[in-house]
Write a protein that holds these residues in place. Structure first.
Motif, short mmCIF file in Angstrom:
data_model
loop_
_atom_site.label_atom_id
_atom_site.label_comp_id
_atom_site.label_asym_id
_atom_site.label_seq_id
_atom_site.Cartn_x
_atom_site.Cartn_y
_atom_site.Cartn_z
N GLN A 113 -87.26 19.78 -49.58
CA GLN A 113 -87.88 20.48 -48.48
C GLN A 113 -88.33 21.86 -48.95
OE1 GLN A 113 -83.69 20.84 -46.42
NE2 GLN A 113 -85.03 22.31 -45.42
N SER A 114 -89.52 22.20 -48.59
CA SER A 114 -90.06 23.54 -48.81
C SER A 114 -89.84 24.06 -50.23
CB SER A 114 -89.46 24.51 -47.78
OG SER A 114 -90.08 25.75 -47.84
N LEU A 115 -88.70 24.69 -50.50
CA LEU A 115 -88.49 25.38 -51.77
C LEU A 115 -87.35 24.83 -52.62
CD1 LEU A 115 -88.88 29.05 -50.47
CD2 LEU A 115 -90.62 27.64 -51.56
N PHE A 159 -84.16 21.27 -53.06
CA PHE A 159 -83.61 20.01 -52.59
C PHE A 159 -82.89 20.23 -51.26
CE2 PHE A 159 -84.10 19.20 -57.12
CZ PHE A 159 -84.56 17.89 -57.14
N CYS A 160 -82.90 19.21 -50.43
CA CYS A 160 -82.26 19.32 -49.11
C CYS A 160 -80.79 19.71 -49.23
CB CYS A 160 -82.37 18.00 -48.36
SG CYS A 160 -84.06 17.55 -47.88
N GLU A 161 -80.08 19.08 -50.16
CA GLU A 161 -78.64 19.34 -50.28
C GLU A 161 -78.34 20.76 -50.71
OE1 GLU A 161 -76.15 17.28 -49.24
OE2 GLU A 161 -77.83 16.10 -48.48
N ASN A 162 -79.30 21.45 -51.32
CA ASN A 162 -79.11 22.85 -51.70
C ASN A 162 -79.51 23.79 -50.58
OD1 ASN A 162 -78.30 22.05 -54.25
ND2 ASN A 162 -80.35 22.26 -55.14
N THR A 163 -80.12 23.26 -49.54
CA THR A 163 -80.59 24.08 -48.42
C THR A 163 -79.59 23.99 -47.28
OG1 THR A 163 -82.87 23.59 -49.10
CG2 THR A 163 -82.55 24.56 -46.92
N ILE A 164 -79.52 22.86 -46.64
CA ILE A 164 -78.45 22.53 -45.69
C ILE A 164 -78.12 21.06 -45.92
CG2 ILE A 164 -77.77 22.28 -43.28
CD1 ILE A 164 -79.58 24.55 -42.54
N GLY A 165 -76.93 20.80 -46.39
CA GLY A 165 -76.56 19.44 -46.78
C GLY A 165 -76.65 18.46 -45.63
N LEU A 166 -77.26 17.31 -45.87
CA LEU A 166 -77.40 16.26 -44.86
C LEU A 166 -76.36 15.16 -45.01
CD1 LEU A 166 -81.30 15.81 -44.97
CD2 LEU A 166 -79.97 16.96 -43.18
N SER A 167 -75.76 15.03 -46.14
CA SER A 167 -74.81 13.94 -46.39
C SER A 167 -73.51 14.14 -45.61
CB SER A 167 -74.50 13.86 -47.88
OG SER A 167 -75.66 13.60 -48.63
N PRO A 168 -72.93 13.02 -45.12
CA PRO A 168 -73.44 11.64 -45.17
C PRO A 168 -74.46 11.42 -44.05
CG PRO A 168 -71.30 11.69 -44.10
CD PRO A 168 -71.59 13.09 -44.52
N PHE A 169 -75.70 11.22 -44.44
CA PHE A 169 -76.84 11.23 -43.50
C PHE A 169 -76.78 10.05 -42.53
CE2 PHE A 169 -81.74 11.49 -43.14
CZ PHE A 169 -81.64 12.44 -42.14
N ALA A 170 -76.63 8.84 -43.05
CA ALA A 170 -76.58 7.67 -42.18
C ALA A 170 -75.42 7.74 -41.20
CB ALA A 170 -76.49 6.39 -43.01
N ASP A 171 -74.27 8.24 -41.67
CA ASP A 171 -73.09 8.33 -40.81
C ASP A 171 -73.32 9.28 -39.63
OD1 ASP A 171 -71.80 6.57 -42.44
OD2 ASP A 171 -70.59 8.07 -43.47
N LYS A 172 -74.10 10.32 -39.85
CA LYS A 172 -74.39 11.25 -38.76
C LYS A 172 -75.15 10.54 -37.64
CE LYS A 172 -74.46 15.72 -41.21
NZ LYS A 172 -73.79 15.32 -42.43
N TRP A 173 -76.16 9.77 -38.00
CA TRP A 173 -76.93 9.04 -36.99
C TRP A 173 -76.06 8.00 -36.30
CZ3 TRP A 173 -81.60 10.48 -35.25
CH2 TRP A 173 -82.34 11.37 -36.05
N LYS A 174 -75.20 7.33 -37.04
CA LYS A 174 -74.30 6.35 -36.43
C LYS A 174 -73.37 7.03 -35.43
CE LYS A 174 -74.29 3.20 -40.41
NZ LYS A 174 -73.49 2.68 -41.57
N ALA A 175 -72.88 8.22 -35.79
CA ALA A 175 -72.00 8.95 -34.90
C ALA A 175 -72.70 9.36 -33.62
CB ALA A 175 -71.43 10.18 -35.61
N PHE A 176 -74.02 9.52 -33.68
CA PHE A 176 -74.80 9.85 -32.49
C PHE A 176 -75.20 8.61 -31.70
CE2 PHE A 176 -74.83 14.01 -34.15
CZ PHE A 176 -75.35 14.88 -33.20
N GLY A 177 -74.73 7.45 -32.13
CA GLY A 177 -74.92 6.23 -31.36
C GLY A 177 -76.20 5.47 -31.64
#
Length: 294
Positions: free
Chosen positions: A176-178, A180-198
Motif C-alpha cells: 500500500q502506498s509507500l 508493505f501492508c504488514e509494515n504499515t498496519i498489520g492485517l494478519s490473520p486477515f481471513a480470520d478477521k472477516w470470519k470473526a465479523f460473520g
C-alpha cells in the motif's frame, strides 16, 4: 472474448493510459486486472446497451486509484469507445484519475477517498433486499484500505442484516502506498478477521481465472451472509520489473526503457486470438532482439 483476453487488454490499456497521461497507480491496475476481467466478462449481469437497467448487478471499485482498469474493461465491453481511453487523466476528460461515475456509463459510484466503497455497497445491498430485488452488489477493495475503520463498520452492518447479496473482493497484493501492508498496519490473520465479523470467506489466487470464477459463483449462492473473496495478487502483475516493487504504486512507465520493456513483456504474454491494440514501436531494438532470442 475470454476473461484472459480481457485481462491482457486491461493491462495493455493500463500501460498506455498511464504512459500517455503520466498518471499513477499502474501497479494496482495490473494487480486487479484479472479480478475485473472475470467479473465483467463472466459473472456480472450488466448490459452496455442499457447501463442503467434496474436489475443490473452493481459494481463498485472502492480502490478508486485503479480506475483505469475499470475504464478499460467498460470500453472493451462496449460501454463507450475504446479510443476515449487515450484521454485518461487529460484536462477536460471525463476519465479522471480516480474512477468517477460522472458521465461514465457503467460506473456506479465515484471513489478514491479510500474505505467508503464497502459502506456504499452495503447500503445498496440493504436497499435491494428491502425492495425484494435479486441483483448482486460487488465491491472491489484494496487491502491497504482495510486499515480504515469505516470498512469494518460496513462489515458489521452487512453481517447484521444478513446481506447475502453483497460480495466484497479484496485485491490482496500485500502493498500500500509507500510500503508493505504488514509494515504499515498489520492485517494478519486477515481471513480470520472477516470470519470473526460473520462473513463467508473464500481465500484464492487472485490471478487464477478458474478460481475467481468458482469463488464468484459460490458467493452468489450464499443464502445467509455476505461473502468476502480474498484474492491474493501481485502488485505490478505481468511486468517483471514492476512486480512487488512499491515504486510502481505512484510511478508511471516513462518514455524509453520502462515503457518499451513493459510493452515487450506484455506482447510476449498476449493470449491467442487477439492482437495488440496499439502500434507502439519500441525504440530499444537491442532489448527486442534479446527478448526474441530468449
Amino acid at each position: 472474448m475470454t476473461s484472459e483476453q480481457l485481462a491482457w487488454k486491461i493491462r495493455r490499456h493500463g500501460i498506455e493510459m498511464t504512459h500517455i497521461s503520466h498518471g499513477s497507480h499502474i501497479g494496482a491496475i495490473l494487480s486487479v486486472a484479472d479480478i475485473i476481467a472475470v467479473l465483467y466478462n463472466d459473472i456480472a449481469n450488466v448490459d452496455p446497451a442499457d447501463p442503467k437497467m434496474p436489475d443490473r448487478d452493481r459494481i463498485i471499485l472502492s480502490k478508486g486509484h485503479a480506475g483505469a482498469a475499470i475504464y478499460a474493461a467498460l470500453a472493451e465491453k462496449g460501454f463507450f469507445n475504446v479510443e476515449e481511453l487515450k484521454t485518461h487523466y487529460a484536462d477536460g476528460s471525463r476519465l479522471s484519475g480516480h474512477v468517477s461515475h460522472k458521465g461514465i456509463p457503467g460506473v456506479e459510484f465515484s471513489t478514491g477517498s479510500l474505505g467508503h466503497g464497502l459502506s456504499v455497497g452495503a447500503g445498496m445491498a440493504y436497499g435491494a433486499k428491502k425492495d425484494n430485488k435479486q441483483h448482486k452488489v460487488f465491491v472491489i477493495c484494496g487491502d491497504g484500505e482495510c486499515d480504515e475503520g469505516v470498512v469494518w463498520e460496513a462489515a458489521l452492518v452487512a453481517q447484521h442484516y444478513n446481506l447475502n447479496n453483497l460480495v466484497a473482493v479484496i485485491d490482496h497484493n500485500k502493498m500500500q502506498s509507500l510500503d508493505f501492508c504488514e509494515n504499515t498496519i498489520g492485517l494478519s490473520p486477515f481471513a480470520d478477521k472477516w470470519k470473526a465479523f460473520g462473513w463467508n470467506v473464500i481465500d484464492i489466487d487472485g490471478h487464477d481465472h478458474d478460481a475467481l470464477g468458482d469463488a464468484f459463483t459460490k458467493a452468489k449462492e450464499s443464502t445467509d451472509k455476505p461473502t468476502v473473496i480474498i484474492a491474493n495478487t501481485i502488485k505490478g502483475k505481468g511486468i517483471s520489473f514492476m512486480e512487488n516493487d512499491i515504486l510502481w504504486h505512484y510511478r508511471f512507465p516513462h518514455e524509453g526503457v520502462e515503457y518499451d520493456l513493459a510493452v515487450l513483456e506484455l506482447r510476449a504474454q498476449i493470449p491467442e486470438g487477439i492482437t495488440d491494440m496499439y502500434e507502439a514501436e519500441v525504440a530499444y531494438k537491442e532489448i527486442a532482439a534479446t527478448k526474441e532470442a530468449e
